[in-house]
Design a protein around this motif. Structure first.
Motif, short mmCIF file in Angstrom:
data_model
loop_
_atom_site.label_atom_id
_atom_site.label_comp_id
_atom_site.label_asym_id
_atom_site.label_seq_id
_atom_site.Cartn_x
_atom_site.Cartn_y
_atom_site.Cartn_z
N ILE A 160 10.58 -2.13 5.08
CA ILE A 160 11.94 -2.63 4.91
C ILE A 160 12.33 -3.48 6.11
O ILE A 160 12.87 -4.59 5.96
N LEU A 161 12.06 -2.99 7.32
CA LEU A 161 12.42 -3.74 8.53
C LEU A 161 11.66 -5.05 8.64
O LEU A 161 12.19 -6.04 9.17
N ASP A 162 10.42 -5.09 8.16
CA ASP A 162 9.62 -6.32 8.21
C ASP A 162 9.84 -7.21 6.99
O ASP A 162 9.11 -8.17 6.77
N ASN A 163 10.83 -6.85 6.17
CA ASN A 163 11.18 -7.61 4.96
C ASN A 163 10.03 -7.71 3.97
O ASN A 163 9.90 -8.71 3.25
N GLU A 164 9.16 -6.70 3.94
CA GLU A 164 8.08 -6.67 2.96
C GLU A 164 8.59 -6.12 1.63
O GLU A 164 7.96 -6.32 0.59
N LEU A 165 9.69 -5.41 1.68
CA LEU A 165 10.33 -4.89 0.47
C LEU A 165 11.76 -5.40 0.47
O LEU A 165 12.37 -5.58 1.51
N GLU A 166 12.26 -5.63 -0.71
CA GLU A 166 13.62 -6.09 -0.85
C GLU A 166 14.47 -4.98 -1.43
O GLU A 166 14.06 -4.30 -2.37
N LEU A 167 15.63 -4.77 -0.86
CA LEU A 167 16.59 -3.82 -1.42
C LEU A 167 17.34 -4.56 -2.52
O LEU A 167 17.74 -5.70 -2.36
N ASP A 207 0.82 -1.21 0.00
CA ASP A 207 0.00 0.00 0.00
C ASP A 207 0.85 1.26 0.00
O ASP A 207 0.32 2.36 0.07
N LEU A 208 2.16 1.14 -0.12
CA LEU A 208 3.02 2.32 -0.22
C LEU A 208 2.67 3.13 -1.47
O LEU A 208 2.77 4.36 -1.45
N LEU A 209 2.29 2.45 -2.53
CA LEU A 209 1.93 3.17 -3.76
C LEU A 209 0.71 4.06 -3.53
O LEU A 209 0.64 5.18 -4.03
N PHE A 210 -0.26 3.56 -2.76
CA PHE A 210 -1.43 4.36 -2.43
C PHE A 210 -1.01 5.62 -1.67
O PHE A 210 -1.45 6.72 -1.98
N HIS A 211 -0.13 5.45 -0.69
CA HIS A 211 0.32 6.60 0.10
C HIS A 211 1.16 7.57 -0.73
O HIS A 211 1.07 8.78 -0.54
N MET A 212 1.93 7.04 -1.67
CA MET A 212 2.72 7.89 -2.54
C MET A 212 1.81 8.72 -3.44
O MET A 212 2.02 9.92 -3.64
N ASP A 213 0.79 8.08 -4.00
CA ASP A 213 -0.18 8.79 -4.84
C ASP A 213 -0.90 9.88 -4.05
O ASP A 213 -1.08 11.00 -4.53
N LYS A 214 -1.31 9.54 -2.84
CA LYS A 214 -2.02 10.50 -1.99
C LYS A 214 -1.11 11.69 -1.68
O LYS A 214 -1.54 12.85 -1.76
N LEU A 215 0.15 11.41 -1.38
CA LEU A 215 1.10 12.48 -1.09
C LEU A 215 1.29 13.39 -2.30
O LEU A 215 1.28 14.61 -2.18
N GLU A 216 1.42 12.79 -3.47
CA GLU A 216 1.61 13.60 -4.68
C GLU A 216 0.38 14.46 -4.97
O GLU A 216 0.49 15.63 -5.30
N LEU A 250 6.00 4.21 7.06
CA LEU A 250 5.54 2.97 6.41
C LEU A 250 6.65 2.33 5.59
O LEU A 250 6.81 1.10 5.59
N LEU A 251 7.43 3.15 4.90
CA LEU A 251 8.54 2.64 4.09
C LEU A 251 9.58 1.94 4.98
O LEU A 251 10.00 0.82 4.68
N ASN A 252 9.94 2.59 6.07
CA ASN A 252 10.92 1.98 6.98
C ASN A 252 10.39 0.70 7.61
O ASN A 252 11.11 -0.28 7.76
N ARG A 253 9.13 0.70 8.00
CA ARG A 253 8.53 -0.52 8.56
C ARG A 253 8.53 -1.66 7.54
O ARG A 253 8.81 -2.80 7.87
#
Length: 165
Positions: free
Chosen positions: A48-55, A10-19, A43-46
Motif C-alpha cells: 500500500i505504501l509503495d502504491n502497488e495496491l490501490e485502495l 505475491d500477496l495471494l501466495f502468502h495468503m494461500d500459505k497462511l490459510e 507485505l500488505l502495508n508495504r
C-alpha cells in the motif's frame, strides 16, 4: 484494495500459505501461523505504501447490489442467469457484463465461491453427510462440487472435515 490492471502481487501466495498452515496441526504450528500472519501484514502495508495496491471505495450499481442480495438470500436455490436478470429487470448480457465490471467476478464464479464457503463452514460445524451437504449448498453434482472444493481449498471435503474435528 486491488492491484492495478496488468499487475499481480505475491500477496495471494502468502495468503494461500497462511490459510494452508492455519489448518494444519503439528509442533509449533500456532506460532508459525502467527509469524506468517505478521509477514503478510508487513507485505500488505508495504504494498500500500509503495502504491502497488490501490485502495478503492466500494461502490456498486444499485441493480448489482440487488442481484448480490438476491444471490445471498437464495444461495441454495437454482440461480440461473435468466432468473437473476428477471429479478433485476435487466438484460442478461448487460447484467453479466455489469456484474463482472462491478465485482471483478463472473456471476458463476461468485455463486460458486459463496456456495463453497458455505459448504466449508458446514463441513467444519456439522455432521451432515458430505453428499447431502453438497446438495444443500446448491450444487447439483457431487463430483463437480468435490472437484471445485479441492481446487479452491487444496483439500478434499472429506480431508477438510477430518482435519476440522
Amino acid at each position: 484494495m486491488h492491484a492495478p490492471p496488468g499487475k499481480s502481487h505475491d500477496l495471494l501466495f502468502h495468503m494461500d500459505k497462511l490459510e494452508t498452515v492455519a489448518h494444519q496441526q503439528g509442533y509449533g504450528n500456532e506460532l508459525y501461523t502467527e509469524v506468517l500472519f505478521m509477514e503478510f501484514m508487513i507485505l500488505l502495508n508495504r504494498a500500500i505504501l509503495d502504491n502497488e495496491l490501490e485502495l478503492s471505495s466500494v461502490s456498486c450499481d444499485r441493480k448489482i447490489q440487488q442481484i448480490l442480495a438476491y444471490i445471498n438470500s437464495h444461495l441454495t436455490d437454482d440461480l440461473s442467469i435468466d432468473t437473476l436478470a428477471e429479478t433485476a429487470y435487466l438484460s442478461k448480457f448487460y447484467m453479466m457484463r455489469k456484474f463482472k465490471a462491478d465485482t471483478g467476478f463472473s456471476i458463476h464464479q461468485y455463486i460458486n465461491s459463496k456456495r463453497l464457503l458455505l459448504a466449508k463452514s458446514l463441513l467444519a460445524t456439522t455432521d451432515i453427510p458430505i453428499t447431502e451437504l453438497c446438495y444443500q449448498c446448491g450444487f447439483t453434482d457431487y463430483s463437480a462440487f468435490s472437484r471445485e472444493f479441492k481446487k479452491s481449498f487444496r483439500t478434499t471435503p472429506t480431508a477438510f472435515r477430518n482435519s476440522s474435528t
